[in-house]
Design an enzyme around this catalytic site. Structure first.
Site, PDB file in Angstrom:
ATOM      1  N   LYS A 130     -25.371 -23.871  -1.083  1.00 56.47           N
ATOM      2  CA  LYS A 130     -25.462 -23.880   0.527  1.00 56.47           C
ATOM      3  C   LYS A 130     -27.066 -22.975   0.946  1.00 56.47           C
ATOM      4  O   LYS A 130     -27.781 -22.209   0.474  1.00 56.47           O
ATOM      5  CB  LYS A 130     -24.798 -23.415   1.458  1.00 56.47           C
ATOM      6  CG  LYS A 130     -25.110 -23.541   2.745  1.00 56.47           C
ATOM      7  CD  LYS A 130     -23.566 -22.672   3.470  1.00 56.47           C
ATOM      8  CE  LYS A 130     -23.940 -23.487   4.864  1.00 56.47           C
ATOM      9  NZ  LYS A 130     -22.480 -22.748   5.920  1.00 56.47           N
ATOM     10  N   SER A 175     -14.140 -20.780   5.669  1.00 56.85           N
ATOM     11  CA  SER A 175     -14.128 -20.637   4.124  1.00 56.85           C
ATOM     12  C   SER A 175     -14.676 -19.175   3.640  1.00 56.85           C
ATOM     13  O   SER A 175     -14.745 -18.822   2.524  1.00 56.85           O
ATOM     14  CB  SER A 175     -14.457 -21.368   3.561  1.00 56.85           C
ATOM     15  OG  SER A 175     -16.509 -21.469   3.255  1.00 56.85           O
ATOM     16  N   GLU A 188     -39.304  -9.922 -18.142  1.00 56.29           N
ATOM     17  CA  GLU A 188     -39.696  -8.664 -17.695  1.00 56.29           C
ATOM     18  C   GLU A 188     -38.770  -7.449 -17.670  1.00 56.29           C
ATOM     19  O   GLU A 188     -38.561  -7.001 -17.658  1.00 56.29           O
ATOM     20  CB  GLU A 188     -39.838  -8.583 -16.289  1.00 56.29           C
ATOM     21  CG  GLU A 188     -40.789  -9.654 -15.462  1.00 56.29           C
ATOM     22  CD  GLU A 188     -41.302  -9.435 -14.461  1.00 56.29           C
ATOM     23  OE1 GLU A 188     -41.706  -8.357 -13.837  1.00 56.29           O
ATOM     24  OE2 GLU A 188     -41.227 -10.574 -13.342  1.00 56.29           O
ATOM     25  N   THR A 209     -17.884 -24.767   4.123  1.00 55.01           N
ATOM     26  CA  THR A 209     -19.393 -24.745   3.906  1.00 55.01           C
ATOM     27  C   THR A 209     -19.872 -23.235   2.986  1.00 55.01           C
ATOM     28  O   THR A 209     -20.155 -23.311   2.478  1.00 55.01           O
ATOM     29  CB  THR A 209     -20.425 -25.681   4.511  1.00 55.01           C
ATOM     30  OG1 THR A 209     -20.959 -24.538   5.833  1.00 55.01           O
ATOM     31  CG2 THR A 209     -20.454 -26.427   4.762  1.00 55.01           C
ATOM     32  N   ASP A 210     -19.735 -22.293   3.315  1.00 56.29           N
ATOM     33  CA  ASP A 210     -19.783 -21.135   3.901  1.00 56.29           C
ATOM     34  C   ASP A 210     -20.286 -20.650   1.751  1.00 56.29           C
ATOM     35  O   ASP A 210     -20.003 -20.326   1.047  1.00 56.29           O
ATOM     36  CB  ASP A 210     -19.150 -20.118   3.998  1.00 56.29           C
ATOM     37  CG  ASP A 210     -19.539 -19.584   5.762  1.00 56.29           C
ATOM     38  OD1 ASP A 210     -20.503 -20.837   5.842  1.00 56.29           O
ATOM     39  OD2 ASP A 210     -19.413 -19.049   6.399  1.00 56.29           O
ATOM     40  N   THR A 255     -15.696 -25.862   9.431  1.00 56.97           N
ATOM     41  CA  THR A 255     -15.643 -26.565  10.250  1.00 56.97           C
ATOM     42  C   THR A 255     -16.053 -28.079  10.442  1.00 56.97           C
ATOM     43  O   THR A 255     -16.331 -28.678  11.359  1.00 56.97           O
ATOM     44  CB  THR A 255     -17.523 -26.410  10.149  1.00 56.97           C
ATOM     45  OG1 THR A 255     -17.755 -24.993  10.132  1.00 56.97           O
ATOM     46  CG2 THR A 255     -18.522 -26.796  11.318  1.00 56.97           C
ATOM     47  N   TYR A 284     -17.290 -22.291  18.421  1.00 58.68           N
ATOM     48  CA  TYR A 284     -15.974 -23.120  17.338  1.00 58.68           C
ATOM     49  C   TYR A 284     -14.975 -22.348  16.879  1.00 58.68           C
ATOM     50  O   TYR A 284     -15.838 -21.239  16.495  1.00 58.68           O
ATOM     51  CB  TYR A 284     -15.985 -24.081  17.089  1.00 58.68           C
ATOM     52  CG  TYR A 284     -17.230 -24.178  15.683  1.00 58.68           C
ATOM     53  CD1 TYR A 284     -18.838 -24.106  15.747  1.00 58.68           C
ATOM     54  CD2 TYR A 284     -16.479 -24.317  14.845  1.00 58.68           C
ATOM     55  CE1 TYR A 284     -19.585 -23.244  13.957  1.00 58.68           C
ATOM     56  CE2 TYR A 284     -17.651 -23.976  13.169  1.00 58.68           C
ATOM     57  CZ  TYR A 284     -18.271 -23.501  13.460  1.00 58.68           C
ATOM     58  OH  TYR A 284     -19.222 -23.411  11.989  1.00 58.68           O
TER      59      TYR A 284
HETATM   60  N1  ASP Z   1     -17.952 -20.557   8.397  1.00 57.56           N
HETATM   61  C1  ASP Z   1     -17.168 -21.456   7.400  1.00 57.56           C
HETATM   62  C2  ASP Z   1     -16.051 -21.852   7.030  1.00 57.56           C
HETATM   63  O1  ASP Z   1     -17.250 -21.624   5.961  1.00 57.56           O
HETATM   64  C3  ASP Z   1     -18.828 -22.415   8.479  1.00 57.56           C
HETATM   65  C4  ASP Z   1     -18.165 -24.291   7.346  1.00 57.56           C
HETATM   66  O2  ASP Z   1     -17.525 -24.568   7.585  1.00 57.56           O
HETATM   67  O3  ASP Z   1     -20.120 -24.241   7.715  1.00 57.56           O
HETATM   68  O4  ASP Z   1     -15.465 -22.497   7.315  1.00 57.56           O
END
Ligand code: ASP
Length: 328
Positions: free
Chosen positions: A166, A60, A284, A93-94, A14, A27
């Site tokens: 995340k 990602s 457990e 970020t994924d 992103t 996007y």
């Molecule tokens: N789906 C995107 C990625 O991981 C989300 C992001 O970058 O925040 O490339």
């Protein structure tokens, strides 16, 4: 302050996202080429020479062995190049936590390696990417940044890759750090480390894998039976990570099937489907008796990365695998 030359490795995400709606409602991650991204960054007047190298232009969620191998090779070359002071990796970020941990496990700590992403696409209103990037460059150039392992810069915080995860799908403040808190706070005008580097001069903990073994994550659910475990073994899983309930629990028949898998030489790590917290040994579930491994602070996604690296290094004995999860 280290050399001002910073290698910028682009993978997409992103932070390089582009779309038709200025609100960012729809996007494509990686829609913007790294060259355009870096050109925008040049306008920020950062006091650093940015050398751009595009590894990929993908979301990602699609990252895998080929991109990881290319990133590792580029980082290794940059570590050996005296002209390069630090490395910034633009990343979705994924899966930033997975790439971050993989590189953390397989690179020396002699130069800063900083992952950075964004929650809003580059051309959307209120984008966070440019600020995150400026912060990441500030970290990568800082004289106190080396010797801390791979880091992730998001939301004005510097997190150790091993601790980062995340925890929110859309909010700008999407990442959490566990069990340790952030290593530093960073803004375009300040950088405050909360302690000295603790991994100075470390060599790589593990070799970069020649290939990645199939390691599956199995999420536990109430009322499930053991058949998914059998199915994973049937497709040749070489390791299994349980995303268990609570402290890594699952119905008795599932635990029994996982113990049988462990007895057959397939390492089984118990992590938790809960967002945060420890999974400790023998609470457990009788790990010692059943030959299972407790993920401790690592969530399922990062536990899978560590287990893949261990198996690729020939480490499958539960005692040794547990020691790697305990190492922190
Ligand atoms: N789906 C995107 C990625 O991981 C989300 C992001 O970058 O925040 O490339």
């Amino acid at each position: 302050m280290t050399s001002q030359r910073i290698l910028v490795l682009g993978t997409g995400g992103t932070i390089a996202g582009a779309g038709s709606e200025r609100t960012g409602s729809a996007y494509r991650p990686g829609g913007l080429a790294l060259g355009s991204l870096v050109a925008h960054l040049a306008e920020l007047g950062l006091d650093a020479e940015l050398i751009a190298q595009e590894i990929a232009r993908i979301g990602s969620q699609d990252i895998g062995f080929a991109e990881w191998q290319a990133l590792h090779a580029a980082c290794t070359a940059a570590m050996a190049d005296p002209a390069v002071g630090g490395i910034v990796i633009t990343h979705g970020t994924d899966t930033a936590e997975e790439t971050g941990l993989l590189l953390d496990l397989t690179l020396p700590t002699i130069k800063p390696v900083v992952l950075v992403g964004a929650m809003r696409p580059a051309d959307a209103v209120g984008t966070d990417g440019m600020r995150n990037f400026a912060n990441a460059v500030k970290v990568a150039r800082d004289g106190q940044a080396a010797g801390r392992g791979v880091m992730l810069v998001m939301g004005d915080a510097v997190l150790a890759a091993r601790d980062a995860r995340k925890a929110a799908t859309t909010s700008i403040d999407a990442f959490r750090s566990y069990p340790r808190g952030p290593l530093a706070r960073v803004t375009p005008s300040s950088l405050d480390w909360f302690g000295p580097p603790h991994r100075i001069g470390e060599s790589a903990r593990y070799p970069f894998p020649a290939e990645l073994p199939r390691v599956a994550i199995l999420t536990a659910g109430a009322g499930m039976d053991e058949q998914p475990v059998e199915a994973l073994l049937g497709i040749g899983a070489r390791g299994i990570v349980l995303a268990g309930m609570g402290q890594g629990n699952a119905p008795a028949s599932v635990i029994a099937a996982l113990a049988r898998a462990a007895a057959s030489g397939v390492p089984v790590v118990r992590a938790s489907r809960v967002d945060e917290g420890m999974v400790d040994r023998d609470v457990e579930v009788g790990d010692a008796a059943l030959g299972l491994i407790a993920a401790r602070a690592l969530g399922p996604a990062k536990a899978r990365v560590l287990l893949m690296v261990l198996i690729a290094s020939g480490i499958t004995d539960p005692v040794r695998v547990q020691a790697a999860f305990d190492a922190g």
